[in-house]
Design an enzyme around this catalytic site. Structure first.
Site, mmCIF file in Angstrom:
data_model
loop_
_atom_site.group_PDB
_atom_site.id
_atom_site.type_symbol
_atom_site.label_atom_id
_atom_site.label_comp_id
_atom_site.label_asym_id
_atom_site.label_seq_id
_atom_site.Cartn_x
_atom_site.Cartn_y
_atom_site.Cartn_z
ATOM 1 N N LYS A 111 0.821 -1.210 0.000
ATOM 2 C CA LYS A 111 0.000 0.000 0.000
ATOM 3 C C LYS A 111 0.855 1.260 0.000
ATOM 4 O O LYS A 111 0.493 2.251 -0.621
ATOM 5 C CB LYS A 111 -0.941 0.022 1.209
ATOM 6 C CG LYS A 111 -2.115 -0.939 1.092
ATOM 7 C CD LYS A 111 -3.169 -0.600 2.136
ATOM 8 C CE LYS A 111 -4.332 -1.566 2.090
ATOM 9 N NZ LYS A 111 -5.287 -1.330 3.182
ATOM 10 N N LYS A 192 -9.271 -11.667 -9.626
ATOM 11 C CA LYS A 192 -10.443 -11.665 -8.747
ATOM 12 C C LYS A 192 -11.270 -10.397 -8.911
ATOM 13 O O LYS A 192 -10.725 -9.321 -9.105
ATOM 14 C CB LYS A 192 -9.976 -11.740 -7.286
ATOM 15 C CG LYS A 192 -10.059 -13.137 -6.694
ATOM 16 C CD LYS A 192 -9.407 -13.222 -5.321
ATOM 17 C CE LYS A 192 -10.095 -12.414 -4.236
ATOM 18 N NZ LYS A 192 -9.490 -12.587 -2.909
ATOM 19 N N LYS A 195 -12.888 -4.556 -5.307
ATOM 20 C CA LYS A 195 -13.344 -3.179 -5.242
ATOM 21 C C LYS A 195 -12.204 -2.203 -5.471
ATOM 22 O O LYS A 195 -12.424 -1.038 -5.724
ATOM 23 C CB LYS A 195 -14.081 -2.890 -3.933
ATOM 24 C CG LYS A 195 -13.339 -3.158 -2.665
ATOM 25 C CD LYS A 195 -14.266 -2.903 -1.467
ATOM 26 C CE LYS A 195 -13.683 -3.474 -0.188
ATOM 27 N NZ LYS A 195 -14.611 -3.396 0.934
#
Ligand code: TRP
Length: 326
Positions: A111, A192, A195
């Site tokens: 991240k 996959k 979101k």
């Protein structure tokens, strides 16, 4: 009953992968587990959020969970920031964790590589997650493989604290649930449904209108060669449709494949099965969304229940650490 804790971030829109992979199982498990479901808004603000959108998403996620069938009288459903003990124990977990231990967290590395502003909270995120889990004497944490390292850390911190200050926390077990249904992106079936990936046409949202769901399935990427067969390696697109159809109807993907000789009818039937599966959820969502006072009430009840449990843990923690009682 086993105490089980789940956390869900109020960011992005909930999609079919969330529903078939997690939410539906939570609904089934609520009568056999002592389940706590927490909407983790404090985790969401480890990266900058727009306040209006954070507020709206927090309510929306709660409403979707209730609409999907989580019964706030059966489980405990609440928003993390409404129970101040999470932030309090998080600090204590930061003081229990070693800097080097947090630095090894692979999610932080991923991240922090992707943003230019890296908050200190993004770094200490796993300490807050440990606090979430340990406040409730959690025995099991059902999470995907990407969270394995964070659960390991929560176990290590609980064990270390118990060792230093005396038995205080239940050491949780992680429970990587069997993959109920691997739902892949309809436009890129090798990855996959997610979101965090920008693929609006490949992602079926649980609140998408029926016509939108139909269109997304109609345009789903299929494979070359017109044959319908369940073979995720060679035919990822068609296999994804078969998995979704199977998950929505309770069938078996390989057996279902036999009923189709062309892609068109498979797409149409899968779309219809998903629309029907989501219909009751969407109807309940519309009712809840029309009555904001009801969601507030649900969250107040949830936060009260959570605070009782978390408060009792904090009495123990303060005492062990030598902090005065409040
Ligand atoms: N980090 C989790 C995620 O991104 C969310 C989460 C926060 C969580 N606290 C938790 C999950 C406690 C399980 C237990 O998915």
């Amino acid at each position: 009953m086993t105490r089980v804790f789940s956390g869900i971030q109020p960011t992005g829109e909930l999609h079919l992968g969330n529903y078939l992979g997690a939410i539906r199982r939570w609904v089934d498990a609520q009568h056999t587990d002592d389940a706590i479901h927490c909407v983790v808004d404090l985790h969401a603000i480890t990266v900058p959020q727009d306040p209006a959108s954070l507020r709206a998403k927090t309510i929306e996620v709660t409403q979707v969970l209730v609409s999907a069938g989580l019964d706030p009288d059966v489980c405990t459903l609440f928003v993390q920031s409404q129970v101040a003990e999470h932030a309090e124990l998080s600090w204590i977990m930061e003081c229990t964790a070693a800097f080097g231990e947090l630095r090894r967290m692979t999610q932080f590395k991923d991240k922090s590589d992707r943003t230019d502003f890296v908050s200190a909270g993004l770094f200490t995120y796993p300490a807050l997650q440990a606090a979430d889990i340990l406040l409730y004497d959690t025995e099991k944490v059902p999470v995907g493989d990407d969270q394995r390292q964070h659960i390991e850390l929560a176990r290590d911190l609980a064990t270390r604290f118990n060792h230093r200050y005396g038995d205080t926390f239940v050491v949780p077990a992680h429970d990587i649930p069997p993959v109920a249904a691997r739902v892949m992106d309809l436009q890129a079936p090798e990855r996959k449904m997610s979101k965090s990936v920008d693929s609006p046409q490949g992602t079926v949202l649980v609140l998408d209108e029926p016509a939108v769901i139909e269109r997304k399935f109609k345009r789903a990427v299929t494979d070359s060669g017109g044959e319908v067969r369940y073979d995720p390696e060679a035919k990822p697109g068609v296999s994804n449709l078969l998995s979704i159809l199977a998950a929505a109807t309770g069938g078996d993907p390989e057996a279902l494949a036999g009923g189709y000789s062309r892609y068109g009818p498979l797409k149409a039937d899968t779309a219809e099965a998903v629309v029907e599966m989501l219909r009751p959820l969407q109807a309940r969502f519309a009712e809840l969304a029309a009555d904001p006072g009801e969601t507030d009430r649900i969250l107040r009840v949830g936060a009260d229940k959570a605070r009782k449990m978390a408060g009792a843990t904090m009495v123990r923690v303060r005492d062990r650490l030598g902090l005065p009682a409040i």
